[in-house]
Enzyme design. Structure first.
Site, PDB file in Angstrom:
ATOM      1  N   GLU A  43       0.841  -1.211   0.000  1.00 45.03           N
ATOM      2  CA  GLU A  43       0.000   0.000   0.000  1.00 45.03           C
ATOM      3  C   GLU A  43       0.870   1.252   0.000  1.00 45.03           C
ATOM      4  O   GLU A  43       1.814   1.374   0.800  1.00 45.03           O
ATOM      5  CB  GLU A  43      -0.910  -0.018   1.228  1.00 45.03           C
ATOM      6  CG  GLU A  43      -2.365   0.072   0.904  1.00 45.03           C
ATOM      7  CD  GLU A  43      -2.854  -1.042  -0.015  1.00 45.03           C
ATOM      8  OE1 GLU A  43      -3.052  -0.761  -1.224  1.00 45.03           O
ATOM      9  OE2 GLU A  43      -3.045  -2.153   0.462  1.00 45.03           O
ATOM     10  N   HIS A  44       0.564   2.183  -0.903  1.00 41.76           N
ATOM     11  CA  HIS A  44       1.291   3.446  -1.060  1.00 41.76           C
ATOM     12  C   HIS A  44       2.752   3.202  -1.451  1.00 41.76           C
ATOM     13  O   HIS A  44       3.620   4.025  -1.183  1.00 41.76           O
ATOM     14  CB  HIS A  44       1.203   4.291   0.215  1.00 41.76           C
ATOM     15  CG  HIS A  44      -0.156   4.871   0.437  1.00 41.76           C
ATOM     16  ND1 HIS A  44      -0.487   6.162   0.101  1.00 41.76           N
ATOM     17  CD2 HIS A  44      -1.278   4.323   0.966  1.00 41.76           C
ATOM     18  CE1 HIS A  44      -1.763   6.382   0.423  1.00 41.76           C
ATOM     19  NE2 HIS A  44      -2.257   5.276   0.951  1.00 41.76           N
ATOM     20  N   ASP A  46       3.413   2.172  -4.816  1.00 38.82           N
ATOM     21  CA  ASP A  46       3.528   2.338  -6.271  1.00 38.82           C
ATOM     22  C   ASP A  46       4.181   3.660  -6.631  1.00 38.82           C
ATOM     23  O   ASP A  46       5.077   3.713  -7.477  1.00 38.82           O
ATOM     24  CB  ASP A  46       2.186   2.147  -6.978  1.00 38.82           C
ATOM     25  CG  ASP A  46       1.057   3.006  -6.431  1.00 38.82           C
ATOM     26  OD1 ASP A  46       1.246   3.700  -5.399  1.00 38.82           O
ATOM     27  OD2 ASP A  46      -0.041   2.982  -7.036  1.00 38.82           O
ATOM     28  N   ALA A 138     -14.925   2.479  -1.844  1.00 40.48           N
ATOM     29  CA  ALA A 138     -14.601   1.356  -0.965  1.00 40.48           C
ATOM     30  C   ALA A 138     -13.127   0.981  -1.008  1.00 40.48           C
ATOM     31  O   ALA A 138     -12.728  -0.028  -0.436  1.00 40.48           O
ATOM     32  CB  ALA A 138     -15.448   0.143  -1.337  1.00 40.48           C
ATOM     33  N   ASP A 189      -3.588   0.730  -9.694  1.00 38.68           N
ATOM     34  CA  ASP A 189      -4.971   0.373  -9.994  1.00 38.68           C
ATOM     35  C   ASP A 189      -5.170   0.151 -11.481  1.00 38.68           C
ATOM     36  O   ASP A 189      -5.803  -0.829 -11.913  1.00 38.68           O
ATOM     37  CB  ASP A 189      -5.915   1.467  -9.505  1.00 38.68           C
ATOM     38  CG  ASP A 189      -5.806   1.707  -8.010  1.00 38.68           C
ATOM     39  OD1 ASP A 189      -5.240   0.836  -7.313  1.00 38.68           O
ATOM     40  OD2 ASP A 189      -6.264   2.753  -7.542  1.00 38.68           O
ATOM     41  N   TYR A 241      -4.401  11.623   0.890  1.00 39.05           N
ATOM     42  CA  TYR A 241      -3.552  10.810   0.017  1.00 39.05           C
ATOM     43  C   TYR A 241      -2.386  11.648  -0.505  1.00 39.05           C
ATOM     44  O   TYR A 241      -1.226  11.234  -0.468  1.00 39.05           O
ATOM     45  CB  TYR A 241      -4.390  10.264  -1.130  1.00 39.05           C
ATOM     46  CG  TYR A 241      -3.708   9.232  -1.996  1.00 39.05           C
ATOM     47  CD1 TYR A 241      -4.030   7.889  -1.881  1.00 39.05           C
ATOM     48  CD2 TYR A 241      -2.760   9.599  -2.952  1.00 39.05           C
ATOM     49  CE1 TYR A 241      -3.419   6.921  -2.689  1.00 39.05           C
ATOM     50  CE2 TYR A 241      -2.143   8.660  -3.756  1.00 39.05           C
ATOM     51  CZ  TYR A 241      -2.482   7.323  -3.625  1.00 39.05           C
ATOM     52  OH  TYR A 241      -1.870   6.381  -4.427  1.00 39.05           O
TER      53      TYR A 241
END
Length: 398
Positions: A43-44, A46, A138, A189, A241
């Site tokens: 997570e975070h 990329d 979500a 994503d 973010y």
């Protein structure tokens, strides 16, 4: 329990094409499809040139399109009350706003907004209708699913094979989200929405752009993926973010590194600023956890997977500060009820958790999470049982 249905693709296609003809008084020409995603680890990482390990959801977004000869673009969605109408010029940054910007931005990025050195496509005016079974807000990448479905449909409409145009599709959809929508995402994503293979995870390396599919061995291990949508909504353009990304960039700058991918644990701990030190600690540790997670899946090492999922969640909760009470409750309860491991997934500030659960315990774990939410006075969650799906595709409508 509330289960989010991915929908039968044939039924969705029939419903969408019928709705398109009703909305625009003409049949659709092409329908593009792209999946949502759930990230298993990374997570975070990329946008820090790191590693990620997502899978594509069976839940997807479809985009039906028809060419127009007047340069007008009309975009509607079966999930939204308000549509958008403009010209191709209005698809550029500063034009479309809200949910429609994700679709309009792709038209710009494939056409007039193509980067230097890339031949712009002759994108025509279009009628577009969207349908989706990916939960919005979500943390399951509903935005990238929308972008990639539209991009796949446009490529096919213009005679391009989607499989042969995957690199261009990823590039265009990332630019649409960062430059038109203004969400500073890192590309994971879109990468999995385009490049995923059925039944497998996708290991993406953002340092060199490489990727490879990973057999998770879920069936052999008797495991299922349970995603819990906490229904705590998040927005990637609200500042949280972007601030995390800025923190990571500042930490790398202070350490004299190109990105945190080039930083080791000792270097991360040497940062004087406590907040930046915690941000860097998460990213550096998370990249290593992706490597170890691939190894653990390959070896079928369930205890190791449990430890890795827990360590990742704790790091996101304490060092990166992107969890919330509902996510913490879903993760804690899933493990107490029999999950091998669980963690929050996605950009954070709400969204979803993902758990590795023995196949015969899926309903029991989901019920336990529901009861915990009731006891805590939280909004009841929704659950998704995930079979890893394939990436973006398109087909012509007969």
């Amino acid at each position: 329990m509330t289960w989010t249905d991915p929908g039968d693709p044939a039924d969705v296609l029939t419903r969408l094409t019928g709705a398109f003809e009703t909305a625009y008084d003409a049949p659709a020409e092409v329908v593009g499809r792209a999946p949502g995603r759930v990230n298993l680890m990374g997570e975070h990482t990329d946008y820090n040139d790191g590693l990620v390990l997502p899978v594509a959801l069976p839940h997807a977004t479809w985009a039906a399109v028809r060419r127009r000869d007047d340069g007008v673009v009309r975009i509607r969605s079966r999930q939204q009350e308000q549509g958008w109408e403009g010209t191709l010029a209005d698809c550029a940054p500063g034009g479309a706003t809200g949910w429609a910007a994700y679709a309009a931005g792709v038209l710009w990025a494939l056409g007039a907004g193509a980067p230097p050195g890339a031949e712009p496509l002759d994108v025509p005016g279009l009628d577009v209708l969207i349908d989706s079974t990916v939960p919005v807000g979500a943390g399951l990448s509903s935005s990238a699913a929308l972008e990639c479905a539209v991009g796949a449909a446009v490529l096919a409409l213009l005679g391009h094979d989607v499989d042969d145009s995957r690199e261009r599709l990823v590039e265009a959809t990332v630019r649409a989200e960062t430059e038109v929508v203004g969400a500073p995402t890192g590309g994971m994503d879109q990468g999995v929405a385009v490049g995923a293979e059925p039944g497998r995870a996708l290991l993406l390396d953002f340092a060199d752009g490489s990727s490879r599919s990973v057999d998770l061995g879920l069936g052999a291990a008797g495991l299922a993926l349970l995603v819990t949508d906490t229904r705590v909504s998040h927005e990637l353009v609200d500042g949280g973010y972007g601030q995390r990304r800025a923190d990571c960039e500042e930490a790398a700058r202070l350490l004299g590194a190109r990105s945190l991918r080039d930083v080791g644990p000792r270097e991360a701990e040497s940062l004087d600023d406590e907040r930046l030190r915690r941000r860097a600690r998460h990213v550096v540790g998370e990249i290593e956890r992706v490597r170890h997670t691939v190894e653990a899946f390959t070896a079928g090492d369930l205890p190791a997977l449990g430890r890795l999922f827990l360590a990742s969640h704790v790091s996101m909760r304490d060092d990166f500060e992107i969890s919330c009470p509902e996510l913490d409750a879903a993760v804690e309860t899933a493990v107490e009820a029999g999950a091998v491991g669980a963690r929050m997934t996605g950009g954070g500030f709400g969204g979803s958790s993902v758990a590795l659960v023995p196949e015969d315990r899926v309903d029991a774990v989901a019920r336990a999470i529901d009861l915990r939410f009731v006891r805590d006075g939280a909004t009841p969650p929704a659950h998704l049982r995930v079979e890893p799906a394939g990436g973006a595709s398109a087909q012509r409508v007969d």
